[in-house]
Scaffold this active site. Structure first.
Site, PDB file in Angstrom:
ATOM      1  N   GLU A 147      17.498   4.579  46.457  1.00  7.55           N
ATOM      2  CA  GLU A 147      18.948   4.657  46.571  1.00  7.55           C
ATOM      3  C   GLU A 147      19.313   6.058  47.039  1.00  7.55           C
ATOM      4  OE1 GLU A 147      17.772   1.849  43.547  1.00  7.55           O
ATOM      5  OE2 GLU A 147      17.707   4.012  43.319  1.00  7.55           O
ATOM      6  N   TYR A 198      15.607   8.435  56.276  1.00 11.70           N
ATOM      7  CA  TYR A 198      15.037   7.161  55.836  1.00 11.70           C
ATOM      8  C   TYR A 198      14.980   6.154  56.989  1.00 11.70           C
ATOM      9  CZ  TYR A 198      15.981   9.300  51.309  1.00 11.70           C
ATOM     10  OH  TYR A 198      16.030  10.163  50.249  1.00 11.70           O
TER      11      TYR A 198
END
Length: 125
Positions: free
Chosen positions: A79, A91
């Site tokens: 997260e 990411y």
């Protein structure tokens, strides 16, 4: 002069000391660390990723993540705050895919609105 980046496995600092961690050192100085855990067979989770301010924007977070991802197969989850666009870009660069939102996941200080967490997944085939 080139600086030497070394990534080794060890224990993370408090409060993560009970979890395995990848530790990044540059010329013998701790530059950052990645805390992970295995959730189930074939499924791992990034719990915490930190790079010291003096070492940011030098590829250390990417090197830490790549090192962990190369050692395993299966799914990885993490997260990230919805406002952390730099982390989200990293990411995505590594192949993580946005798979959901956790509303009000990150608490903030008194009088401030909690922030949603963006859930990412990475799968090694």
């Amino acid at each position: 002069m080139a600086r030497a980046l070394v990534i080794r496995q060890g224990n993370a600092p408090s409060p993560w000391q009970d979890y395995p961690a990848d530790l990044a050192e540059v010329d013998g100085i701790r530059a950052g660390y990645l805390v992970t855990r295995v959730v189930a067979p074939g499924e791992s989770e990034v719990l915490y990723l930190e790079v010291e301010p003096a070492f940011r924007r030098q590829g250390i977070a990417e090197a830490l993540l790549r090192s962990a991802l190369e050692r395993t197969s299966g799914d990885w989850f993490l997260e990230v705050r919805e406002s952390n666009l730099a982390a989200q870009a990293l990411y995505k660069k590594l192949g993580f895919v946005n798979v959901g939102v956790r509303p009000n996941y990150y608490p903030d200080g008194p009088g401030e609105k909690p922030e949603s967490g963006i859930v990412f997944r990475w799968r090694k085939e």
